[in-house]
Every structure is written in C-alpha cells, then in structure tokens.
Motif scaffolding. Structure first.
Motif, PDB file in Angstrom:
ATOM      1  N   LEU A  58       0.826  -1.202   0.000  1.00 30.40           N
ATOM      2  CA  LEU A  58       0.000   0.000   0.000  1.00 30.40           C
ATOM      3  C   LEU A  58       0.865   1.260   0.000  1.00 30.40           C
ATOM      4  N   VAL A  59       0.357   2.303  -0.636  1.00 27.32           N
ATOM      5  CA  VAL A  59       0.973   3.620  -0.506  1.00 27.32           C
ATOM      6  C   VAL A  59       0.465   4.194   0.810  1.00 27.32           C
ATOM      7  N   SER A  60       1.291   4.115   1.849  1.00 28.08           N
ATOM      8  CA  SER A  60       0.824   4.419   3.207  1.00 28.08           C
ATOM      9  C   SER A  60       0.358   5.863   3.349  1.00 28.08           C
ATOM     10  N   GLU A  61       1.000   6.801   2.628  1.00 24.26           N
ATOM     11  CA  GLU A  61       0.613   8.211   2.732  1.00 24.26           C
ATOM     12  C   GLU A  61      -0.801   8.467   2.208  1.00 24.26           C
ATOM     13  N   GLN A  62      -1.309   7.569   1.374  1.00 18.30           N
ATOM     14  CA  GLN A  62      -2.624   7.754   0.752  1.00 18.30           C
ATOM     15  C   GLN A  62      -3.600   6.650   1.142  1.00 18.30           C
ATOM     16  N   GLU A  63      -3.298   5.942   2.235  1.00 13.18           N
ATOM     17  CA  GLU A  63      -4.108   4.801   2.637  1.00 13.18           C
ATOM     18  C   GLU A  63      -5.400   5.212   3.325  1.00 13.18           C
ATOM     19  N   LEU A  64      -5.318   6.094   4.294  1.00 11.23           N
ATOM     20  CA  LEU A  64      -6.473   6.395   5.133  1.00 11.23           C
ATOM     21  C   LEU A  64      -7.314   7.514   4.534  1.00 11.23           C
ATOM     22  N   PRO A  65      -8.630   7.513   4.814  1.00 14.19           N
ATOM     23  CA  PRO A  65      -9.511   8.563   4.276  1.00 14.19           C
ATOM     24  C   PRO A  65      -9.076   9.951   4.722  1.00 14.19           C
ATOM     25  N   ASP A  66      -9.008  10.881   3.772  1.00 17.96           N
ATOM     26  CA  ASP A  66      -8.633  12.255   4.081  1.00 17.96           C
ATOM     27  C   ASP A  66      -9.106  13.144   2.931  1.00 17.96           C
ATOM     28  N   GLY A  67     -10.141  13.924   3.189  1.00 18.01           N
ATOM     29  CA  GLY A  67     -10.726  14.760   2.156  1.00 18.01           C
ATOM     30  C   GLY A  67      -9.859  15.914   1.706  1.00 18.01           C
ATOM     31  N   HIS A  68      -8.771  16.169   2.403  1.00 14.47           N
ATOM     32  CA  HIS A  68      -7.849  17.231   1.977  1.00 14.47           C
ATOM     33  C   HIS A  68      -6.857  16.725   0.931  1.00 14.47           C
ATOM     34  N   PHE A  69      -6.753  15.408   0.768  1.00 22.04           N
ATOM     35  CA  PHE A  69      -5.848  14.798  -0.202  1.00 22.04           C
ATOM     36  C   PHE A  69      -4.461  15.460  -0.143  1.00 22.04           C
ATOM     37  N   PRO A  70      -3.780  15.371   1.012  1.00 26.19           N
ATOM     38  CA  PRO A  70      -2.567  16.170   1.244  1.00 26.19           C
ATOM     39  C   PRO A  70      -1.413  15.877   0.287  1.00 26.19           C
ATOM     40  N   THR A  71      -1.311  14.649  -0.212  1.00 28.76           N
ATOM     41  CA  THR A  71      -0.206  14.323  -1.126  1.00 28.76           C
ATOM     42  C   THR A  71      -0.647  14.305  -2.581  1.00 28.76           C
ATOM     43  N   CYS A  72      -1.926  14.636  -2.818  1.00 23.33           N
ATOM     44  CA  CYS A  72      -2.467  14.494  -4.169  1.00 23.33           C
ATOM     45  C   CYS A  72      -3.621  15.477  -4.350  1.00 23.33           C
ATOM     46  N   PRO A  73      -3.313  16.741  -4.608  1.00 19.55           N
ATOM     47  CA  PRO A  73      -4.356  17.770  -4.679  1.00 19.55           C
ATOM     48  C   PRO A  73      -5.453  17.488  -5.704  1.00 19.55           C
ATOM     49  N   TYR A  74      -5.126  16.739  -6.735  1.00 14.95           N
ATOM     50  CA  TYR A  74      -6.108  16.409  -7.772  1.00 14.95           C
ATOM     51  C   TYR A  74      -6.192  14.886  -7.844  1.00 14.95           C
ATOM     52  N   PRO A  75      -7.052  14.251  -7.030  1.00 17.25           N
ATOM     53  CA  PRO A  75      -7.034  12.791  -6.861  1.00 17.25           C
ATOM     54  C   PRO A  75      -7.694  12.039  -8.019  1.00 17.25           C
ATOM     55  N   ASN A  76      -7.123  12.204  -9.189  1.00 15.88           N
ATOM     56  CA  ASN A  76      -7.681  11.632 -10.411  1.00 15.88           C
ATOM     57  C   ASN A  76      -6.693  10.623 -10.982  1.00 15.88           C
ATOM     58  N   PRO A  77      -7.013   9.322 -10.972  1.00 16.45           N
ATOM     59  CA  PRO A  77      -6.057   8.319 -11.462  1.00 16.45           C
ATOM     60  C   PRO A  77      -5.793   8.397 -12.963  1.00 16.45           C
ATOM     61  N   GLU A  78      -6.471   9.325 -13.654  1.00 17.05           N
ATOM     62  CA  GLU A  78      -6.204   9.522 -15.074  1.00 17.05           C
ATOM     63  C   GLU A  78      -4.904  10.301 -15.299  1.00 17.05           C
ATOM     64  N   ILE A  79      -4.397  10.978 -14.266  1.00 18.99           N
ATOM     65  CA  ILE A  79      -3.212  11.826 -14.462  1.00 18.99           C
ATOM     66  C   ILE A  79      -2.021  11.252 -13.701  1.00 18.99           C
ATOM     67  N   ARG A  80      -0.847  11.452 -14.259  1.00 18.99           N
ATOM     68  CA  ARG A  80       0.363  10.855 -13.687  1.00 18.99           C
ATOM     69  C   ARG A  80       0.672  11.401 -12.293  1.00 18.99           C
ATOM     70  N   GLU A  81       0.388  12.700 -12.067  1.00 16.89           N
ATOM     71  CA  GLU A  81       0.687  13.292 -10.762  1.00 16.89           C
ATOM     72  C   GLU A  81      -0.001  12.527  -9.630  1.00 16.89           C
ATOM     73  N   ALA A  82      -1.209  12.064  -9.869  1.00 11.29           N
ATOM     74  CA  ALA A  82      -1.930  11.319  -8.837  1.00 11.29           C
ATOM     75  C   ALA A  82      -1.309   9.953  -8.578  1.00 11.29           C
ATOM     76  N   MET A  83      -0.562   9.451  -9.538  1.00 10.69           N
ATOM     77  CA  MET A  83       0.024   8.113  -9.439  1.00 10.69           C
ATOM     78  C   MET A  83       1.482   8.140  -8.985  1.00 10.69           C
ATOM     79  N   GLU A  84       2.045   9.326  -8.765  1.00 12.19           N
ATOM     80  CA  GLU A  84       3.489   9.425  -8.533  1.00 12.19           C
ATOM     81  C   GLU A  84       3.979   8.583  -7.357  1.00 12.19           C
ATOM     82  N   LEU A  85       3.284   8.635  -6.221  1.00  8.79           N
ATOM     83  CA  LEU A  85       3.738   7.862  -5.064  1.00  8.79           C
ATOM     84  C   LEU A  85       3.636   6.366  -5.326  1.00  8.79           C
ATOM     85  N   ALA A  86       2.594   5.952  -6.042  1.00  7.62           N
ATOM     86  CA  ALA A  86       2.450   4.537  -6.385  1.00  7.62           C
ATOM     87  C   ALA A  86       3.548   4.103  -7.349  1.00  7.62           C
TER      88      ALA A  86
END
Length: 558
Positions: free
Chosen positions: A249-277
């Motif tokens: 698991l990507v631990s920084e993005q595991e738990l629910p958090d509506g602020h999406f602190p490591t991923c301001p645009y939480p869209n799996p269509e874009i590479r930025e959202a996938m960077e940690l993975a």
C-alpha cells in the motif's frame, strides 16, 4: 438580488458558525460568484465548490436538493425509500447524515452505510434493498475544494433527465433557507433511519468475485493506492480473497482524508496522482501499480518497465479487459454478447467486436447510459448477453449487479488478467502491442479548457454556438470538408445532448462537449495510423486546430 440573498443567509438563525465566518469575509466579487445562481441539479445531481451561498455545496444546498428528491419520491412511489452512502471528502459524512435526516423527516425510509463506501456499493445497495432511490455524496475525482451529490434511481443507475427535471422543479419551488436542520440522531434512534448491514456488504463482495472468468495461481505483486478515498477497505478485501496477490500500500494515501494532502487532484487519469504509487512500484519491484479515485468508481494502472512505470490509458485498459473477457468467455448465449461504450471511447472496440462476433452499442457520455443498456437487456430477458461496458475516463463494468462503473470490479479484472499474462511470460503492455499489430494503432487525446464563473459559462455557450455554424463558414479547411453530428439537434436515436462530433477524415475525428459537472469544455481527439509516431503527429495537428478555437485570450464573453 444578490445582495438580498447574501443578507438572508447572513441573518439565518440556523447558519453554522463555519459558514457565517465565510459570509462575513466575502468581498463583492466573491459574493457575486457565491450567489449569482443556484447550484444546478441535473442527471449527475449536484457538484460544486464547498462554501457559503446558493452556488456552493453546503448544508442548505444539500437540504434543498434532498427536499426536491423527497418530493419526487413521494409523488412517484407509494412507500418510498432511499439508500445513502458517502466518500472521504470534506463534509461528505455531514451531508450524507443530513440527507438521511431530511428524507426521514419527510416520511421516507432510509438506509445508510455506517461508514464510507464506494459509489458502486451504493448502486448495489439500491438494487439489493429494493430502494426507490439512492444518494452518493461525492465529487468523484475533483480537487479537495469540491463536493457533490449523485442521485440514483430504483434501477441502480444515475437518474434520468426526466427525473432530474422533476426534482429540479421541486427544488425551485422551495425557499432557500430553513430555520432548523432535522436531527439525524433522533431519526436514527427512532428507526426511521437504519444502517445498511454487513450482509449487504458481503453480498457485494460475492457478486464481484463471481465475475472471475479465469482464476490464476500465479503470484502477482502489486502496489495499490486508494488516494485517501473510499476504496481502501473493499479493494483490499477483494485482493485478499483472490489469494495470489501480494499487495504493497501507498501508506501516505491509505487512510480517508478529504484534503488529499499528497495528491491535490485525486484523479487516477493523471500521472501526478500516481506518482507515489509509481515510486513504490520501482522501490519494491512490483509487477504493476493501480489507484482508485475517492469514490472508487474509476481505476488507473501502470506496468513496471525496467526503471520506469508505463501508465495505461482508459481506452487501452478497456480494450485489454474486453480482449481478456472475449478470450475466456463461455459461449452460452444464443444471441451475440453485448458490449457497450460511450461515443467518446476508442473505436478500436469496434474492431474487436467484429473479430469476436459481438454486438457493440454506442451511447452518450455518462455511465448511466451503459447501465441503461443493461436494464434494457434485462427487460428483454437477455441480461446474460451483457459482457462489458467501458468509457475512456477509466470506468469499467463486467457485471450486472451494479449499474455504474465499478473500480472494485475493475481491480479484479486487472489482477486476474495480469496474472494470466504473467503466467505466459507477458505483461499487459506486451498484450497491448499484440493487439495493435493485429487491429491497428488507435490513439486518443482529451483536451480540457476551464471556464470559471458566470463569464466562463457564457463563453462556453458561445463556443458551442460557433461550432454549430455552417461548415463552409469555418476558417480551417478541415472543418469545411468534415461531416458533423449534432447530438442536440440531429436525429441520432440517442437522448438530446449538447455534443458535437466532427469526422474530419476516415481516420480523424473530434468530439466537443461541455462537462456536465465542472466548468470545463472537453474535446476528444481520435485518430488511427500505421505507426505510433504518425498517430501522435495526427493528434498534435488536431490539438493545434482545437486550441485555436478554444483560445480564451482573444475572446470576450458578451
């Protein structure tokens, strides 16, 4: 008028302190943006920026929409009921509990998931509980400042245009504010609101697992991120039950958090959202990585290729899944199996359907239209004919118990498919190359142009109007020789929709439409060619043409 609305909100006795602070801090420009219109309700429900005002997502706009929904349900059903769910976004739980309380206050039976659950599990619950409707509080993959409110019909699909118009009419007849908010805890204690049980959750898991077409014992190492959303628990549970999957698991993005602190645009269509993975995939040597968006109805994935990870587009993933299902399906239907895609999704699907003898149905953008086709097959006693539905925006569905795109279902298909190929010494990318050699190189590009606020909406309308002008009036010669389909004014056999399609040549096509949920104009570019370089060159030429049309620097909205 705007000032009057603002004053009524400022002086409302039930206004929470958080919204009062926002109101008091508004300047004139902010006031106009927050009050110049009411947040629109459509087939996608509500979606907007969180904040105070009639054009923002807040307790009062949610309550008003819910009263409109409740009035529609009371008018349509003898004993109406509604299932409710929510994702991890800011105030999602608050809005869900308020929705449940408002409906209960109107005498409507309510089932609510006791914890955040994905959109597909809401669609499933509507059908399994025989509810009259469903509400999912989510803004899907939008940035953190957004939230939304999707409404589902008794069939588990997002509501029809007719239902949306009736609900909007009920919304319009109400006052903007209320002096009191109904008590969620009171209606929960009285039993008028009930929690959805673990039995329904387990039924959903069994339904997803029943969609396996070929089990593999080949070990598969994957990296998963729920992007701080609702997919964490159900996706991991399905992976656990598959038995052959090692999950990091990507631990920084595991738990629910509506602020999406490591991923301001939480869209799996874009590479930025996938960077940690991607980073974790390279660190661990995993075979592939994937992400689900906050309400877990979309999935994006990438395959490790040496020292990098190659992401797979929604179109290519859909083709890979369709090919996998076709190669492993049982031939037990008298009539050809049915595949459904949206008009903005790859034309490569047509080539595969011809090869495998499948019926391909094209529908308007929006997964509700794919769900609607399942319903039509069901009504005709042919539900077993449904094989697969997909859209370019990372939405997939291979079963019929859910009537919306389902990222949990998609994860199951992805992992079974990848394990099957690994057993053959191949990756998803290897199979994609084989398919391209067999059927040709089909590529697509999505362009998105943002038009914020009141002036932006006027400008979008103006651009769409200009694109409906006579073709011989266009400056670009490629448009002069194009054929055009106007899905709003032409007889296409599909519901009326503000969409324009231009076939510029046998291989090149452009589709333009305003987004139904965001202040954006979207242009879909299609081409196919003999080589990848030639295809990308064709897309570059198409993009230059559309960029000139959508250029806002030289335009003003009258």
């Amino acid at each position: 008028m705007i000032k009057e609305k603002y004053e009524s909100w400022l002086n409302c006795p039930a206004m929470p302190a958080e919204l009062l602070d926002l109101l008091r801090d508004m300047d004139e420009s902010s006031m106009r943006e927050c009050f110049y219109r009411n947040l629109a309700f459509g087939t996608g429900g509500l979606r907007g920026v969180l904040g105070a005002g009639t054009n923002r997502m807040n307790l009062f706009t949610v309550m008003k929409a819910t009263r409109g929904l409740g009035a529609y349900l009371l008018e349509t059903f003898d004993r109406p009921s509604c299932a409710v769910s929510y994702d991890s976004r800011i105030h999602s739980k608050d809005f869900a509990e308020l929705t449940a309380a408002v409906l209960a206050d109107m005498g409507i039976s309510v089932w609510l998931y006791p914890a955040l659950m994905p959109t597909p599990m809401l669609s499933f619950a509507v059908r399994r509980l025989s509810a009259s409707a469903g509400v999912m509080v989510t803004a899907s993959h939008n940035p953190a400042r957004f939230n939304g409110y999707k409404v589902y019909g008794a069939d588990g699909c997002q509501i029809t245009l007719e239902a949306a118009e009736k609900i909007q009419k009920s919304i319009d007849s109400q006052l903007d504010l209320s002096d009191t908010l109904p008590s969620f805890s009171g209606y929960l204690s009285s039993g008028k609101i009930r929690y959805i049980t673990d039995e329904t959750v387990e039924d959903y898991y069994r339904a997803v697992l029943s969609l396996r077409v070929k089990e593999s014992s080949c070990p598969l190492h994957v990296v998963y991120t729920p992007l701080n959303g609702a997919g964490n628990v159900p996706v991991r549970e399905i992976l656990r039950r598959l038995g052959n999957i090692c999950v990091d698991l990507v631990s920084e993005q595991e738990l629910p958090d509506g602020h999406f602190p490591t991923c301001p645009y939480p869209n799996p269509e874009i590479r930025e959202a996938m960077e940690l993975a991607i980073r974790k995939t390279l660190e661990t040597g995993a075979d592939l990585c994937f992400a689900t968006d906050p309400d877990c109805d979309r999935m994006g994935a990438g395959v490790r290729t040496g020292s990098d990870v190659t992401l797979i587009s929604g179109n290519d993933m859909g083709i890979l899944m369709l090919d996998y299902l076709c190669r492993n399906r049982r031939n037990d239907t008298a009539l050809p199996p049915v595949v459904v895609k949206t008009i903005v999704t790859t034309e490569m699907a047509a080539a595969l359907c011809r090869e495998y003898g499948l019926e391909l149905r094209n529908v308007l953008t929006g997964f509700k239209y794919i769900g609607e086709q399942i319903g039509l097959l069901e009504t005709a006693g042919q539900r077993d004919r449904y094989l697969f539905g997909f859209e370019e925006s990372y939405g997939y569905l291979s079963g019929t118990d859910v009537r919306d795109k389902d990222a949990v279902n998609a994860v199951l298909l992805l992992c079974d498919m990848a394990a099957d190929l690994k057993e053959q010494g191949k990756t998803l990318l290897d199979r994609l190359q084989e398919l391209r050699k067999e059927y040709g190189i089909y590529v697509q590009r999505l362009l998105t142009y943002e038009y914020e606020g009141e002036q932006g909406a006027l400008l979008m309308n103006r651009i769409m109007s200009e694109l409906r002008a006579p073709l011989d009036s266009f400056a670009d010669p490629r448009f002069k020789n194009a054929s055009r389909i106007d899905y709003l004014n032409d007889d296409t056999g599909l519901p009326k929709s503000d969409v324009l399609s231009f076939e510029l040549s046998p291989s090149d096509k452009v589709i333009v439409r305003p987004s139904g949920t965001e202040p954006k104009l979207k242009a879909y570019l299609f081409t196919n060619a003999a080589s990848e370089n030639a295809a990308e060159h064709n897309l570059d030429l198409l993009q230059e043409m559309i960029d000139r049309i959508a250029d806002t620097k030289k335009r003003t909205a009258d």
